[in-house]
Motif scaffolding. Structure first.
Motif, short mmCIF file in Angstrom:
data_model
loop_
_atom_site.label_atom_id
_atom_site.label_comp_id
_atom_site.label_asym_id
_atom_site.label_seq_id
_atom_site.Cartn_x
_atom_site.Cartn_y
_atom_site.Cartn_z
N ASN A 1 0.87 -1.17 0.00
CA ASN A 1 0.00 0.00 0.00
C ASN A 1 0.91 1.22 0.00
OD1 ASN A 1 -1.70 2.16 0.59
ND2 ASN A 1 -3.01 0.97 1.94
N SER A 2 0.93 1.94 -1.13
CA SER A 2 1.82 3.09 -1.29
C SER A 2 1.14 4.42 -1.02
CB SER A 2 2.42 3.10 -2.71
OG SER A 2 3.25 1.98 -2.91
N SER B 1 -5.12 -13.57 2.30
CA SER B 1 -3.97 -14.37 2.70
C SER B 1 -2.70 -14.05 1.91
CB SER B 1 -4.30 -15.85 2.56
OG SER B 1 -4.75 -16.15 1.23
N PRO B 2 -2.31 -12.76 1.82
CA PRO B 2 -1.00 -12.49 1.22
C PRO B 2 0.08 -13.08 2.11
CG PRO B 2 -1.82 -10.53 2.32
CD PRO B 2 -2.94 -11.53 2.35
N THR B 3 1.19 -13.49 1.50
CA THR B 3 2.30 -14.01 2.30
C THR B 3 2.86 -12.90 3.17
OG1 THR B 3 2.83 -15.37 0.35
CG2 THR B 3 4.41 -15.37 2.18
N TYR B 4 3.00 -11.74 2.58
CA TYR B 4 3.47 -10.55 3.29
C TYR B 4 2.60 -9.37 2.89
CZ TYR B 4 7.76 -13.33 3.77
OH TYR B 4 8.68 -14.33 4.04
N ALA B 5 2.42 -8.42 3.82
CA ALA B 5 1.73 -7.17 3.51
C ALA B 5 2.52 -6.05 4.16
CB ALA B 5 0.30 -7.20 4.04
N ALA B 6 2.69 -4.96 3.43
CA ALA B 6 3.53 -3.88 3.94
C ALA B 6 3.04 -2.53 3.45
CB ALA B 6 4.99 -4.09 3.49
N LEU B 7 3.39 -1.49 4.20
CA LEU B 7 3.15 -0.12 3.78
C LEU B 7 4.39 0.39 3.05
CD1 LEU B 7 1.53 1.44 6.98
CD2 LEU B 7 0.38 0.39 5.02
#
Length: 227
Positions: free
Chosen positions: A118-119, A143-149
């Motif tokens: 999420n940018s 169910s993403p493996t990773y989630a990040a900002l």
């Protein structure tokens, strides 16, 4: 310097979309024209790294639960990237219907690592904190493996990510093999999903089986990323 990716104007009348997403990318009327023109545009400048067949831009982010993850650490694995914004009607279409979650599960079954980004700029009204994003993902049963900002927008700009959603697929050697939309139905209507071609599922199925991706570039559609 990262230059903005621009697409030529469409000569077709497009369906009406919510005002919040009025600046989404237009669909081109020919897939062959799309692939050729977009590849030529990307290859002509610093965005060459975002072209399928070229190395994917490196990135390092901190996940929503505070763990570091980088493309370098994922070398040797297939990696899917998803840009998202929970407030975008196009994102809501794919999550409220379960389509994005199903695509994530299909990726996992093919041993593809899914990284959601999420940018949105922290100053924008659409910004979501790490906790808000975590709560939303839990509510959506995603169910993403990773989630990040990607609060600085550095990763999104390196990939020339334009819309939410905007999807990419990277092979185990770090080469980009797909760049574009989740499917071929540019709308906010979940009823359009059953008849759509899911470009991401198709790219994963072809790529992991050793076949070339038949449509490595498509036009991303959705709300503009709020850098």
């Amino acid at each position: 310097m990262i230059l903005p990716l621009r697409f030529p104007p469409s000569d077709r009348k497009m369906p009406q979309v919510p005002a919040a997403c009025a600046d989404e990318q237009p669909r081109w009327c020919s897939r062959s024209l799309l692939a050729g023109a977009l590849l030529a545009t990307l290859a002509s400048g610093p965005l060459a790294a975002a072209v399928p067949g070229h190395p994917a831009p490196s990135f390092a982010v901190t996940t929503l639960d505070g763990k570091p993850v980088s493309l370098a650490e994922l070398k040797g694995k297939w990696v899917a990237l998803e840009w998202t914004n929970p407030d975008c009607p196009f994102v809501q279409k794919h999550y409220s219907s379960g389509n994005m979650q199903a695509t994530q599960r299909a990726a996992a079954e093919s041993k593809v690592v899914w990284v959601q980004l999420n940018s949105t700029n922290p100053s924008h009204q659409d910004y979501k904190s790490a906790k808000q994003m975590s709560d939303w993902l839990a509510a959506m049963k995603a169910s993403p493996t990773y989630a990040a900002l990607d609060e600085s927008g550095a990763v999104g700009k390196a990939y020339a990510a334009k819309t939410t959603p905007h999807m990419y697929l990277i092979d185990p050697g770090g080469q980009l093999v797909y760049n574009g939309a989740i499917d071929d139905r540019r709308s906010t209507n979940p009823a359009d999903i059953p008849g759509a071609r899911n470009h991401v599922k198709a790219a994963i199925a072809e790529a992991v089986s050793g076949k070339p991706v038949s449509m490595p570039v498509t036009t991303p559609y959705g709300c503009s990323i709020k850098y």
